[in-house]
Write a protein that holds these residues in place. Sequence first.
Motif, PDB file in Angstrom:
ATOM      1  N   GLY A  68       0.805  -1.199   0.000  1.00 53.16           N
ATOM      2  CA  GLY A  68       0.000   0.000   0.000  1.00 53.16           C
ATOM      3  C   GLY A  68       0.845   1.258   0.000  1.00 53.16           C
ATOM      4  N   VAL A  69       0.403   2.259  -0.762  1.00 56.17           N
ATOM      5  CA  VAL A  69       1.040   3.574  -0.768  1.00 56.17           C
ATOM      6  C   VAL A  69      -0.046   4.642  -0.682  1.00 56.17           C
ATOM      7  CG1 VAL A  69       3.037   2.815  -2.118  1.00 56.17           C
ATOM      8  CG2 VAL A  69       1.026   3.733  -3.300  1.00 56.17           C
ATOM      9  N   ALA A  70       0.329   5.793  -0.129  1.00 53.61           N
ATOM     10  CA  ALA A  70      -0.641   6.881  -0.011  1.00 53.61           C
ATOM     11  C   ALA A  70      -0.051   8.221  -0.424  1.00 53.61           C
ATOM     12  CB  ALA A  70      -1.163   6.973   1.422  1.00 53.61           C
ATOM     13  N   ASN A  71       1.249   8.255  -0.728  1.00 52.53           N
ATOM     14  CA  ASN A  71       1.879   9.520  -1.083  1.00 52.53           C
ATOM     15  C   ASN A  71       3.129   9.270  -1.927  1.00 52.53           C
ATOM     16  OD1 ASN A  71       4.114   8.994   0.788  1.00 52.53           O
ATOM     17  ND2 ASN A  71       2.618   9.420   2.397  1.00 52.53           N
ATOM     18  N   ALA A 107      -7.958   4.774  -0.520  1.00 56.11           N
ATOM     19  CA  ALA A 107      -8.102   5.564  -1.742  1.00 56.11           C
ATOM     20  C   ALA A 107      -8.917   6.841  -1.542  1.00 56.11           C
ATOM     21  CB  ALA A 107      -8.719   4.700  -2.839  1.00 56.11           C
ATOM     22  N   GLU A 108     -10.131   6.718  -1.049  1.00 59.20           N
ATOM     23  CA  GLU A 108     -10.972   7.907  -0.901  1.00 59.20           C
ATOM     24  C   GLU A 108     -10.457   8.817   0.209  1.00 59.20           C
ATOM     25  OE1 GLU A 108     -13.095   9.061  -2.824  1.00 59.20           O
ATOM     26  OE2 GLU A 108     -13.648   7.377  -4.114  1.00 59.20           O
ATOM     27  N   ALA A 109     -10.056   8.240   1.324  1.00 61.98           N
ATOM     28  CA  ALA A 109      -9.566   9.046   2.444  1.00 61.98           C
ATOM     29  C   ALA A 109      -8.247   9.742   2.128  1.00 61.98           C
ATOM     30  CB  ALA A 109      -9.407   8.176   3.685  1.00 61.98           C
ATOM     31  N   SER A 110      -7.510   9.228   1.143  1.00 60.44           N
ATOM     32  CA  SER A 110      -6.225   9.825   0.766  1.00 60.44           C
ATOM     33  C   SER A 110      -6.370  10.877  -0.330  1.00 60.44           C
ATOM     34  CB  SER A 110      -5.257   8.733   0.295  1.00 60.44           C
ATOM     35  OG  SER A 110      -4.964   7.833   1.343  1.00 60.44           O
ATOM     36  N   GLY A 111      -7.593  11.268  -0.626  1.00 64.24           N
ATOM     37  CA  GLY A 111      -7.798  12.320  -1.617  1.00 64.24           C
ATOM     38  C   GLY A 111      -8.518  11.885  -2.866  1.00 64.24           C
ATOM     39  N   GLY A 112      -8.845  10.592  -2.951  1.00 66.04           N
ATOM     40  CA  GLY A 112      -9.642  10.111  -4.069  1.00 66.04           C
ATOM     41  C   GLY A 112      -8.926  10.142  -5.400  1.00 66.04           C
ATOM     42  N   LEU A 113      -9.724  10.150  -6.457  1.00 64.57           N
ATOM     43  CA  LEU A 113      -9.193  10.066  -7.813  1.00 64.57           C
ATOM     44  C   LEU A 113      -8.318  11.270  -8.159  1.00 64.57           C
ATOM     45  CD1 LEU A 113      -9.143   8.458 -10.411  1.00 64.57           C
ATOM     46  CD2 LEU A 113     -11.331   9.498 -11.046  1.00 64.57           C
ATOM     47  N   LYS A 114      -8.675  12.433  -7.659  1.00 67.27           N
ATOM     48  CA  LYS A 114      -7.872  13.624  -7.912  1.00 67.27           C
ATOM     49  C   LYS A 114      -6.462  13.458  -7.371  1.00 67.27           C
ATOM     50  CE  LYS A 114      -7.915  18.647  -7.205  1.00 67.27           C
ATOM     51  NZ  LYS A 114      -8.675  19.783  -6.612  1.00 67.27           N
ATOM     52  N   ASP A 142       5.802   4.856 -14.949  1.00 69.44           N
ATOM     53  CA  ASP A 142       5.753   3.400 -15.064  1.00 69.44           C
ATOM     54  C   ASP A 142       4.981   2.733 -13.929  1.00 69.44           C
ATOM     55  OD1 ASP A 142       7.265   3.439 -17.388  1.00 69.44           O
ATOM     56  OD2 ASP A 142       9.159   3.350 -16.283  1.00 69.44           O
ATOM     57  N   VAL A 143       4.434   3.526 -13.020  1.00 68.04           N
ATOM     58  CA  VAL A 143       3.743   2.976 -11.859  1.00 68.04           C
ATOM     59  C   VAL A 143       2.274   2.741 -12.188  1.00 68.04           C
ATOM     60  CG1 VAL A 143       2.978   3.512  -9.515  1.00 68.04           C
ATOM     61  CG2 VAL A 143       5.335   3.985 -10.198  1.00 68.04           C
ATOM     62  N   ARG A 144       1.741   1.624 -11.689  1.00 62.83           N
ATOM     63  CA  ARG A 144       0.329   1.307 -11.862  1.00 62.83           C
ATOM     64  C   ARG A 144      -0.271   0.945 -10.500  1.00 62.83           C
ATOM     65  NH1 ARG A 144       1.632   3.569 -15.617  1.00 62.83           N
ATOM     66  NH2 ARG A 144       1.400   3.066 -17.844  1.00 62.83           N
ATOM     67  N   PHE A 145      -1.589   1.129 -10.385  1.00 64.53           N
ATOM     68  CA  PHE A 145      -2.229   1.059  -9.076  1.00 64.53           C
ATOM     69  C   PHE A 145      -3.465   0.160  -9.046  1.00 64.53           C
ATOM     70  CE2 PHE A 145      -0.268   5.243  -9.499  1.00 64.53           C
ATOM     71  CZ  PHE A 145       0.452   5.362  -8.328  1.00 64.53           C
ATOM     72  N   CYS A 146      -3.752  -0.309  -7.829  1.00 67.81           N
ATOM     73  CA  CYS A 146      -5.036  -0.912  -7.476  1.00 67.81           C
ATOM     74  C   CYS A 146      -5.599  -0.078  -6.319  1.00 67.81           C
ATOM     75  CB  CYS A 146      -4.869  -2.369  -7.048  1.00 67.81           C
ATOM     76  SG  CYS A 146      -6.402  -3.114  -6.409  1.00 67.81           S
ATOM     77  N   PRO A 147      -6.416   0.930  -6.601  1.00 67.35           N
ATOM     78  CA  PRO A 147      -7.003   1.727  -5.524  1.00 67.35           C
ATOM     79  C   PRO A 147      -7.977   0.888  -4.694  1.00 67.35           C
ATOM     80  CG  PRO A 147      -7.152   2.857  -7.644  1.00 67.35           C
ATOM     81  CD  PRO A 147      -6.780   1.441  -7.918  1.00 67.35           C
ATOM     82  N   THR A 148      -7.907   1.049  -3.392  1.00 62.94           N
ATOM     83  CA  THR A 148      -8.764   0.296  -2.467  1.00 62.94           C
ATOM     84  C   THR A 148      -9.108   1.193  -1.281  1.00 62.94           C
ATOM     85  OG1 THR A 148      -7.610  -1.758  -3.045  1.00 62.94           O
ATOM     86  CG2 THR A 148      -8.943  -1.795  -1.053  1.00 62.94           C
ATOM     87  N   LEU A 194      -4.900  10.577  -6.805  1.00 65.13           N
ATOM     88  CA  LEU A 194      -4.198   9.544  -7.566  1.00 65.13           C
ATOM     89  C   LEU A 194      -3.659  10.109  -8.875  1.00 65.13           C
ATOM     90  CD1 LEU A 194      -3.420   6.542  -7.834  1.00 65.13           C
ATOM     91  CD2 LEU A 194      -5.504   6.253  -9.161  1.00 65.13           C
ATOM     92  N   LYS A 195      -4.443  10.914  -9.560  1.00 61.84           N
ATOM     93  CA  LYS A 195      -3.978  11.509 -10.816  1.00 61.84           C
ATOM     94  C   LYS A 195      -2.737  12.373 -10.571  1.00 61.84           C
ATOM     95  CE  LYS A 195      -8.451  11.759 -13.200  1.00 61.84           C
ATOM     96  NZ  LYS A 195      -9.470  12.678 -13.761  1.00 61.84           N
ATOM     97  N   ALA A 196      -2.757  13.127  -9.489  1.00 62.28           N
ATOM     98  CA  ALA A 196      -1.600  13.971  -9.175  1.00 62.28           C
ATOM     99  C   ALA A 196      -0.372  13.132  -8.855  1.00 62.28           C
ATOM    100  CB  ALA A 196      -1.940  14.892  -8.002  1.00 62.28           C
ATOM    101  N   LEU A 197      -0.551  12.046  -8.114  1.00 63.15           N
ATOM    102  CA  LEU A 197       0.563  11.177  -7.761  1.00 63.15           C
ATOM    103  C   LEU A 197       1.119  10.452  -8.982  1.00 63.15           C
ATOM    104  CD1 LEU A 197      -0.588   9.492  -4.423  1.00 63.15           C
ATOM    105  CD2 LEU A 197       1.412  10.961  -4.749  1.00 63.15           C
ATOM    106  N   ALA A 198       0.229  10.051  -9.878  1.00 58.60           N
ATOM    107  CA  ALA A 198       0.665   9.261 -11.031  1.00 58.60           C
ATOM    108  C   ALA A 198       1.528  10.078 -11.985  1.00 58.60           C
ATOM    109  CB  ALA A 198      -0.550   8.702 -11.763  1.00 58.60           C
ATOM    110  N   GLY A 199       1.330  11.381 -12.010  1.00 60.60           N
ATOM    111  CA  GLY A 199       2.035  12.218 -12.974  1.00 60.60           C
ATOM    112  C   GLY A 199       3.540  12.041 -12.998  1.00 60.60           C
ATOM    113  N   PRO A 200       4.230  12.120 -11.863  1.00 57.44           N
ATOM    114  CA  PRO A 200       5.691  12.007 -11.876  1.00 57.44           C
ATOM    115  C   PRO A 200       6.207  10.578 -12.030  1.00 57.44           C
ATOM    116  CG  PRO A 200       4.889  13.226  -9.950  1.00 57.44           C
ATOM    117  CD  PRO A 200       3.727  12.523 -10.542  1.00 57.44           C
TER     118      PRO A 200
END
Length: 219
Positions: free
Chosen positions: A109-112, A132-139, A150-156, A141-147
């Motif tokens: 698990g990761v959150a940041n 996922a939702e408590a960590s800021g939701g989809l918004k 090659d990283v992929r996620f399973c939000p839970t 995740l999109k911000a985290l994925a940017g940098p």
Amino acid sequence: MDDIETIMRTAPVIPVLVLDDPEQAVEIGTALVRGGLSVLEVTLRTRRALDVLAAMTAIDGAIVGAGTVLDDAQLDHALDAGARFIVSPGLTERLARAAAARRACFLPGVANASDIMRGLELGLNRFKFFPAEASGGLKALKALAGPFGDVRFCPTGGITLQSAPDWLAEDTVLCVGGSWLVKPGTSAADVEAAARAAAGLRTNPRSVRPELVEGLPSS
């Protein structure tokens, strides 16, 4: 040999299961597989969770893993019980190295961003985004994925049948974890129906057929 990406791509939703009765667990797991969800996460949150996990490994077509794995001892117990993948709510170096030593399919698990960077340093690039939702939701995740291209996620965590399509529409999301599929007292028939609705998200992630949703729990 299994690898974590193949497991993540097997179905759009991984049921997150909190079960304590092996016999009932086999019935529920069979219903989930019949409904189209073959990857099953048995959380180590109950007294008989390892017995549940071992029993469910006998279900034809099921890929059973262990969730809520907190340390290397639990990892060993889960793998010895037949777990084909390991999910943890967080990421520690000790657990990651233990998983590597056992050649386990590991989804920490990761959150940041710091969590992700720690994982990358350990040779990992597939993560559970939790909670996922408590960590800021989809918004978030999109911000985290940017940098991290090659990283992929399973939000839970907090995801529902209704919100799952938005998560699954993101390129960085391979699947989501869902606890809505099995609630206390839910019949096997209802579990199978819920699984069918969730499995249908694979082919059309932005829509859920109303007839499949009617009467199903939303969270």
